[in-house]
Every structure is written in C-alpha cells, then in structure tokens.
Design an enzyme around this catalytic site. Structure first.
Site, mmCIF file in Angstrom:
data_model
loop_
_atom_site.group_PDB
_atom_site.id
_atom_site.type_symbol
_atom_site.label_atom_id
_atom_site.label_comp_id
_atom_site.label_asym_id
_atom_site.label_seq_id
_atom_site.Cartn_x
_atom_site.Cartn_y
_atom_site.Cartn_z
ATOM 1 N N HIS A 142 -41.921 -62.788 -20.140
ATOM 2 C CA HIS A 142 -42.577 -62.951 -20.949
ATOM 3 C C HIS A 142 -44.039 -63.927 -20.452
ATOM 4 O O HIS A 142 -45.151 -63.990 -21.137
ATOM 5 C CB HIS A 142 -42.080 -63.031 -22.489
ATOM 6 C CG HIS A 142 -40.995 -62.720 -22.895
ATOM 7 N ND1 HIS A 142 -41.518 -61.210 -23.363
ATOM 8 C CD2 HIS A 142 -39.719 -62.668 -23.141
ATOM 9 C CE1 HIS A 142 -40.885 -60.255 -23.910
ATOM 10 N NE2 HIS A 142 -39.458 -61.405 -24.063
ATOM 11 N N HIS B 61 -36.766 -57.147 -24.782
ATOM 12 C CA HIS B 61 -37.714 -56.685 -25.196
ATOM 13 C C HIS B 61 -39.101 -56.204 -24.434
ATOM 14 O O HIS B 61 -38.332 -56.233 -23.496
ATOM 15 C CB HIS B 61 -38.004 -58.054 -25.007
ATOM 16 C CG HIS B 61 -36.986 -58.552 -26.044
ATOM 17 N ND1 HIS B 61 -36.071 -59.786 -26.024
ATOM 18 C CD2 HIS B 61 -37.939 -58.751 -27.503
ATOM 19 C CE1 HIS B 61 -35.526 -59.522 -27.328
ATOM 20 N NE2 HIS B 61 -36.854 -60.070 -28.138
ATOM 21 N N ASP C 24 -34.730 -55.051 -20.630
ATOM 22 C CA ASP C 24 -34.653 -56.080 -21.271
ATOM 23 C C ASP C 24 -34.333 -55.498 -22.418
ATOM 24 O O ASP C 24 -35.894 -54.216 -22.639
ATOM 25 C CB ASP C 24 -35.314 -56.704 -20.766
ATOM 26 C CG ASP C 24 -35.436 -58.396 -21.651
ATOM 27 O OD1 ASP C 24 -35.658 -57.964 -23.018
ATOM 28 O OD2 ASP C 24 -34.896 -59.432 -21.405
#
Length: 422
Positions: free
Chosen positions: A137, A174, A172
């Site tokens: 991220h 996310h 993942d």
C-alpha cells in the site's frame, strides 16, 4: 526432468521484534512464528538462508521521495509530537504509527525484497522468498495501510534492470494499490490483483474498470470479489486469468504477493479460503517455471499466517509436510489441535456464478483481447556492468551478499537468531 529449483530465503530475526502498538492488528511477531515453523519442519535444509542487507536510504529513494525517506529515518516516538504537520503530510498516525526502530524495520523488509530480486537477476536462484515483504500500500511520499516503504515496487524496479516485462500478482484480500499506482502508466509491468472490493473496504480502489492509462492501458488487471469466496471459485478464476495473462504478456519474471488475510477466519478479512486453496495459487504460478519472487503481505490471525507461509514454503520446495506441527518455540499458539491445515468456514459465498462469469468475461474478452492489437513490449539487452564502477550505496557486491549466508547451526541457537555476527 528439469533440475530442482534453487530456493533462496531471506530472514532477519530483528524484523519480528518491532511492535506497532497494543491495539494494532499488524503483528510482525508472526514472522518469527513463521520462521520457527519453517525450521521445525526442517525446510531450511532445502534452501539457502540469507540475512538481507538493510536497504540504504538511496535505495529506498529509487521509488520514494528523498524527503519522505529522510523523515522516516529521523522520526521517533519521543519526537513525533514536534512534527504534527509532517505526520499529516506523510499519513503517519493511527494506521501507520511511529514506533521504536521503524526505519530499521523498513530497511530490513525492503532489503530482503531487493536482495531477492538481485539474486534472481544474477541467476543465483530460481525462486526467492521474503515473507517479511509484500507491503503493497505504501505510496511514493506517504505511508498507507500499515505500509511505510513499498518493497514490492523497489523489487520490481530492480527486476526491470534485467527483464523487459515483469508480472506482479497479488492475492492479499486488499487491493495492491501502491504497486498498481507506481506502474499505472507503463507496459513494462503487468499488475494483477485479486481482492475484496466494496463500500468502505480499504483501500477503496481496484474496480474491474481500472485498467491502466497511456502506455499502461490494459496492463492493470483487477479482480474485485465479494465476501465469502471459497477455494473452488477463487482458484478457478485465478488459474484461468493467470494462464491467459502469462500466455499473452510473456513475462520474464513473476513477483507474487501472498497476503494471508484472504484466509478464512482472518481478523480483518472476509474471504473463506483454506490454506490449501491459498497455496494452490502459489503451486500454479510455480508451474510456469519462470524466475519467481514470493513475498508475504497482510495477515492478522498470526498462527494462521505462520501456517500458511510455511505450507507455501513447502510448496515452493516441492515438499509434503505432515499435518501435525512439530515441537517449536511457538507451539502453544497452535493449540488445541496443533495441526498445520485450517479449513474454510461455513460462510455464504456472495460471489454468484453469474458475477464471477461477468468478471472473467470482462477481463478475458475486453482487456486481454487487446493484446492481439498491442505489441508486447520488446525484449532488450542489458549492458554489462563493471562492478568497480557501481556505487556501493546502491548495490551490494556479490561477495558481501555471500558473506550474509547463514550457517545452519545458527538457527538452532534460539535467541541467537537475532545476533548480527553472520
């Protein structure tokens, strides 16, 4: 018969000692648990174990801005009250707290992914593993989603020195937004992310219609999923899409982010994958016999993260593991059944067959068919580098890397894992 894959595994015991805070879901201690489980199954005897170098600030600044790197280097829990403006600017706070040894933590996990990429580039291994990495991220000049430095972007930049096309795959729960954003305008990197997508689910990006722009148009692929997806649905979609991507994009190397928060029962997740289902994706990618860099990522039920990444280490080593967990320092975390496998749960799969068919058709019929009209980015030749001309702050010499290989006996000494005398 092909020769046995050479697997390099990167680990530094210090990475598991940092503490995000009492109520923070990110527990780097899961990395110590994973490593001890790997050792207890004696998988270390089938790999080369390396302690990564701590990435230099100049290496981190190959993607991140120099001022952001410098601030991470300088800030401490004791001084953060003096830098309210900078904390807001760089998105440090609740999700991404300032804690003791923050910068060293970043240096270790980023150094592992950079070293893994370099060993692959130099054909010193076929598969490289850094379970401490996968922090997908982090952005160019800000932290995000428990991630401070984007080791994946740094690893891909390293791989691009030797490979015309890099394929990045993310499982993942996310969306891999930081990696996608970094390469959104280039055809040199194809990003493919399988993730939960819906109202208020972090980070809020990753719609199927996000496909890249300019030269990168059609080189970002997003597979947005709903709660409760199970092994059968996930692996079928994964295999059909990834097979098509590899066939059409013809990557020279693959980087696979194995976030374990897509497992059933994760503290922050809402998917319903068993460890076998998750690991099936790793097994499938391995079969392409391309250079492969594997990282960790999310995962917030510690004992299941350790189970998952141990199983996936064994998959990469073509080794079957008994289900009964051997005695190890963290054995009590795996009570009461002390078994390696976790099953999926009795959970409704909100991904209907028609929804999954729509996703598959959209991606294969709309996005991927454009490769019939687009020229695959060309291969290119890399000039030979003179080692003497390389800046030692930017590249660790092979001699220095080789000195970091661990002796097997170091890993039987318990607390000595963390000594820096290798």
């Amino acid at each position: 018969m092909p020769s046995k894959d050479r697997v390099a595994y990167f680990y530094d015991g210090d990475v598991g000692n940092v503490y995000f805070g009492p109520n923070h879901p990110m527990k780097p201690h899961r990395l110590c648990m994973t490593h001890h489980l790997v050792l207890s199954y004696e998988l270390h005897k089938k790999m080369e174990i390396y302690r990564p170098h701590k990435a230099y600030p100049v290496e981190l600044a190959q993607f991140h801005t120099a001022d952001y790197v410098e601030f991470l280097h300088r800030i401490t829990p004791d001084t953060q009250h003096l830098f309210a403006n900078e904390l807001a600017q760089y998105n440090l706070g609740e999700d991404c707290p300032v804690f003791e040894n923050l910068f060293e933590f970043c240096q270790i996990y980023a150094g592992g992914t950079i070293d893994a990429a370099r060993r692959l580039n130099n054909q010193l291994c076929d598969i490289a593993i850094n379970w401490a990495g996968g922090l997908h991220h982090a952005k160019k000049c800000e932290a995000s989603g428990f991630c401070y430095i984007n080791d994946l972007v740094l690893g891909i930049l390293e791989l691009l020195k030797y490979h015309a096309r890099v394929l990045y795959i993310d499982i993942d729960i996310h969306h891999g937004d930081g990696v996608e954003e970094a390469f959104y305008f280039t055809d040199r990197v194809m990003t493919v992310s399988f993730h939960k997508y819906g109202d208020l689910f972090f980070p809020g990006t990753g719609d199927v219609k996000e496909i890249g722009e300019r030269e990168g148009k059609y080189y970002a692929i997003n597979i947005p999923l709903k709660d409760g997806i199970d092994d059968a649905s996930f692996t079928r979609l994964f295999k059909t899409i990834i097979a098509k991507v590899v066939e059409t994009y013809i990557p020279g190397v693959i980087i696979l982010q194995c976030g374990a928060d897509s497992l059933a029962g994760d503290r922050l997740g809402c998917f319903n994958l068993s460890i076998e289902g998750h690991a099936e994706c790793v097994k499938f990618v391995k079969k392409f016999n391309l250079p492969l860099l594997v990282t960790g990522g999310g995962g917030y039920t510690k004992e299941n993260v350790a189970r998952c990444w141990t199983v996936e280490t064994s998959v990469l080593l073509d080794t079957e593991l008994p289900n009964e967990i051997p005695e190890n320092e963290y054995i009590n975390y795996f009570a009461p059944d002390y078994s390696l496998k976790i099953q999926s749960r009795n959970m409704e799969n909100l991904n209907s067959k028609s929804y999954l068919r729509y996703i598959y058709i959209y991606i294969t019929s709309f996005a991927l068919t454009f490769y019939n009209f687009l020229q695959v980015p060309p291969d290119f030749y890399i000039p030979d580098f003179d080692d003497d001309e390389l800046n030692p702050d930017e590249r660790v010499s092979q001699h220095a890397q080789d000195k970091q290989i661990q002796r097997e006996d170091e890993y039987y000494a318990g607390e000595n894992d963390n000594d820096h005398n290798a």
